[in-house]
Design an enzyme around this catalytic site. Structure first.
Site, PDB file in Angstrom:
ATOM      1  N   ASN A   9      43.499  39.429  34.628  1.00 29.93           N
ATOM      2  CA  ASN A   9      41.932  38.811  34.522  1.00 29.93           C
ATOM      3  C   ASN A   9      40.840  39.897  35.156  1.00 29.93           C
ATOM      4  O   ASN A   9      40.906  39.869  36.254  1.00 29.93           O
ATOM      5  CB  ASN A   9      41.964  37.435  35.139  1.00 29.93           C
ATOM      6  CG  ASN A   9      40.588  36.773  35.407  1.00 29.93           C
ATOM      7  OD1 ASN A   9      39.621  37.290  34.751  1.00 29.93           O
ATOM      8  ND2 ASN A   9      40.583  35.921  36.237  1.00 29.93           N
ATOM      9  N   LYS A  11      37.950  39.599  35.403  1.00 31.51           N
ATOM     10  CA  LYS A  11      36.705  39.129  35.734  1.00 31.51           C
ATOM     11  C   LYS A  11      35.509  39.833  35.340  1.00 31.51           C
ATOM     12  O   LYS A  11      35.519  40.505  34.182  1.00 31.51           O
ATOM     13  CB  LYS A  11      36.898  38.826  37.071  1.00 31.51           C
ATOM     14  CG  LYS A  11      38.104  38.533  37.829  1.00 31.51           C
ATOM     15  CD  LYS A  11      38.257  37.709  39.002  1.00 31.51           C
ATOM     16  CE  LYS A  11      39.665  37.196  39.625  1.00 31.51           C
ATOM     17  NZ  LYS A  11      39.619  36.486  40.581  1.00 31.51           N
ATOM     18  N   HIS A  94      39.117  28.660  34.646  1.00 24.94           N
ATOM     19  CA  HIS A  94      39.364  29.507  35.937  1.00 24.94           C
ATOM     20  C   HIS A  94      38.664  28.855  36.932  1.00 24.94           C
ATOM     21  O   HIS A  94      37.629  28.280  36.978  1.00 24.94           O
ATOM     22  CB  HIS A  94      38.967  30.801  35.824  1.00 24.94           C
ATOM     23  CG  HIS A  94      39.600  31.792  36.906  1.00 24.94           C
ATOM     24  ND1 HIS A  94      38.620  31.685  38.002  1.00 24.94           N
ATOM     25  CD2 HIS A  94      40.666  32.500  37.138  1.00 24.94           C
ATOM     26  CE1 HIS A  94      39.519  32.753  38.826  1.00 24.94           C
ATOM     27  NE2 HIS A  94      40.415  33.039  38.190  1.00 24.94           N
ATOM     28  N   GLU A  96      36.922  30.124  39.354  1.00 27.80           N
ATOM     29  CA  GLU A  96      35.672  30.644  39.698  1.00 27.80           C
ATOM     30  C   GLU A  96      34.651  29.831  38.448  1.00 27.80           C
ATOM     31  O   GLU A  96      33.501  29.674  39.005  1.00 27.80           O
ATOM     32  CB  GLU A  96      35.535  32.022  39.503  1.00 27.80           C
ATOM     33  CG  GLU A  96      36.209  32.925  40.716  1.00 27.80           C
ATOM     34  CD  GLU A  96      36.870  34.062  40.463  1.00 27.80           C
ATOM     35  OE1 GLU A  96      36.761  34.659  39.104  1.00 27.80           O
ATOM     36  OE2 GLU A  96      37.437  34.553  41.142  1.00 27.80           O
ATOM     37  N   GLU A 166      46.754  28.399  40.002  1.00 26.65           N
ATOM     38  CA  GLU A 166      46.173  29.485  40.981  1.00 26.65           C
ATOM     39  C   GLU A 166      45.693  28.710  42.065  1.00 26.65           C
ATOM     40  O   GLU A 166      44.674  28.141  42.051  1.00 26.65           O
ATOM     41  CB  GLU A 166      45.050  30.206  40.250  1.00 26.65           C
ATOM     42  CG  GLU A 166      45.516  31.063  39.001  1.00 26.65           C
ATOM     43  CD  GLU A 166      44.594  32.135  38.790  1.00 26.65           C
ATOM     44  OE1 GLU A 166      45.006  33.271  38.919  1.00 26.65           O
ATOM     45  OE2 GLU A 166      43.524  31.680  38.299  1.00 26.65           O
ATOM     46  N   GLY A 172      42.094  36.357  45.276  1.00 23.76           N
ATOM     47  CA  GLY A 172      41.171  37.240  45.815  1.00 23.76           C
ATOM     48  C   GLY A 172      41.307  37.388  47.691  1.00 23.76           C
ATOM     49  O   GLY A 172      40.232  38.271  48.097  1.00 23.76           O
ATOM     50  N   SER A 212      46.101  36.490  44.480  1.00 23.80           N
ATOM     51  CA  SER A 212      46.882  37.750  44.970  1.00 23.80           C
ATOM     52  C   SER A 212      48.296  38.333  44.816  1.00 23.80           C
ATOM     53  O   SER A 212      48.742  38.567  45.584  1.00 23.80           O
ATOM     54  CB  SER A 212      46.698  37.413  46.528  1.00 23.80           C
ATOM     55  OG  SER A 212      45.390  37.291  46.948  1.00 23.80           O
TER      56      SER A 212
HETATM   57  P1  PGA Z   1      43.418  37.815  42.174  1.00 21.97           P
HETATM   58  O1  PGA Z   1      42.958  36.969  41.150  1.00 21.97           O
HETATM   59  O2  PGA Z   1      44.880  38.295  41.762  1.00 21.97           O
HETATM   60  O3  PGA Z   1      42.471  38.960  42.681  1.00 21.97           O
HETATM   61  O4  PGA Z   1      43.674  36.906  43.487  1.00 21.97           O
HETATM   62  C1  PGA Z   1      43.792  36.030  40.518  1.00 21.97           C
HETATM   63  C2  PGA Z   1      42.836  35.536  39.386  1.00 21.97           C
HETATM   64  O5  PGA Z   1      41.606  34.982  39.856  1.00 21.97           O
HETATM   65  O6  PGA Z   1      43.093  35.047  38.281  1.00 21.97           O
END
Ligand code: PGA
Length: 250
Positions: A9, A11, A94, A96, A166, A172, A212
């Site tokens: 992903n 982003k 997601h 976010e 998630e 992140g 992460s």
């Molecule tokens: P990350 O993001 O691996 O940077 O924690 C995962 C995601 O948001 O899909």
């Protein structure tokens, strides 16, 4: 048997030039992968990504899709528009998007329907926030997100739907759920699928872990029985890291 799926992903990262470079470098490194390999990229990179991935096992996904066929929805992109680009997957719901753009279980449901209508495979994200976890609400939140977000879908739809668990506090942040915790929570999601949909759906639906996931923890996470893959943010931006994760079993 559920085929594992490792998806990046990106982003809001990478220009078209960077997209071309990364996919060109990635292709030979993941050619022998035993899992499905997907990169979900910004809308502006889709065409470049599709072209760069052509003839390889790297599938391309978008990061969102609107539910309407067309109309006055400034800034949105329809499933037919993605279909025209031959996009294979799309991330929906997601955290976010839920946090910053008002995404709800209801809009998730409509977007999943639109993706399926266009024969695009949805990667549906669920997960609890830190406050919800501390308040002992994880199971309740997941049940609501699954039941409401996937309301109305039939057994055959779950051949295409992928779920990404998630935990929001792990995204992140460098904090990962332990492999055992992630495995247990994904097991709980299967329990909800069995209870609210059907046992066969619980057994066949692919459920990824995200938050992460990186070169250090991917083998341990992927060794867990319930975990069918990963949705990778930060580590999917680096060719070597992403290739390493895709080849977790080599
Ligand atoms: P990350 O993001 O691996 O940077 O924690 C995962 C995601 O948001 O899909």
């Amino acid at each position: 048997m559920r085929k594992p799926i490792i998806a990046g992903n990106w982003k809001m990262n990478k220009t078209m030039a960077e997209t071309k470079d990364m996919i060109t470098a990635l292709k030979p490194l993941v050619a022998e992968a035993d899992c499905d390999v997907v990169l979900c990229v910004p809308f502006t990179d889709l065409q470049t990504a599709k072209k760069a991935a052509k003839g390889s096992n790297v599938k391309i996904g978008a990061e969102n899709v609107h539910w309407a066929e067309k109309g006055a929805f400034t800034g949105e992109v329809s499933a037919d528009m993605l279909k025209e680009l031959k996009v294979d997957y799309v991330i929906i719901g997601h955290s976010e998007r839920r946090q910053y753009f008002g995404e709800t279980d209801e809009t998730v449901n409509k977007r999943v329907q639109a993706a399926l209508n266009a024969k695009i495979k949805p990667i549906v994200c669920v997960g609890e926030t830190e406050a919800e976890r501390e308040g002992g609400l994880t199971e309740k939140v997941l049940e609501r997100q699954i039941v409401e977000g996937l309301k109305g879908f039939k057994a055959k739809d779950f051949d295409k739907i992928v779920i990404a668990y998630e935990p929001v506090w792990a995204i992140g942040t460098g904090k990962t759920a332990t492999a055992t915790d992630a495995n247990n929570t994904i097991g709980y999601i299967r329990h909800i699928l069995a209870k609210k949909f059907h046992r066969s759906i619980a057994e066949k639906t692919r459920i990824q872990y995200g938050g992460s996931m990186n070169v250090k923890n991917c083998k341990e996470l992927m060794a867990e029985e319930e975990i069918d893959g990963g949705l990778i943010g930060g580590a999917s931006l680096k060719v070597d890291d992403f290739a390493y994760i895709v080849n977790y079993n080599k």
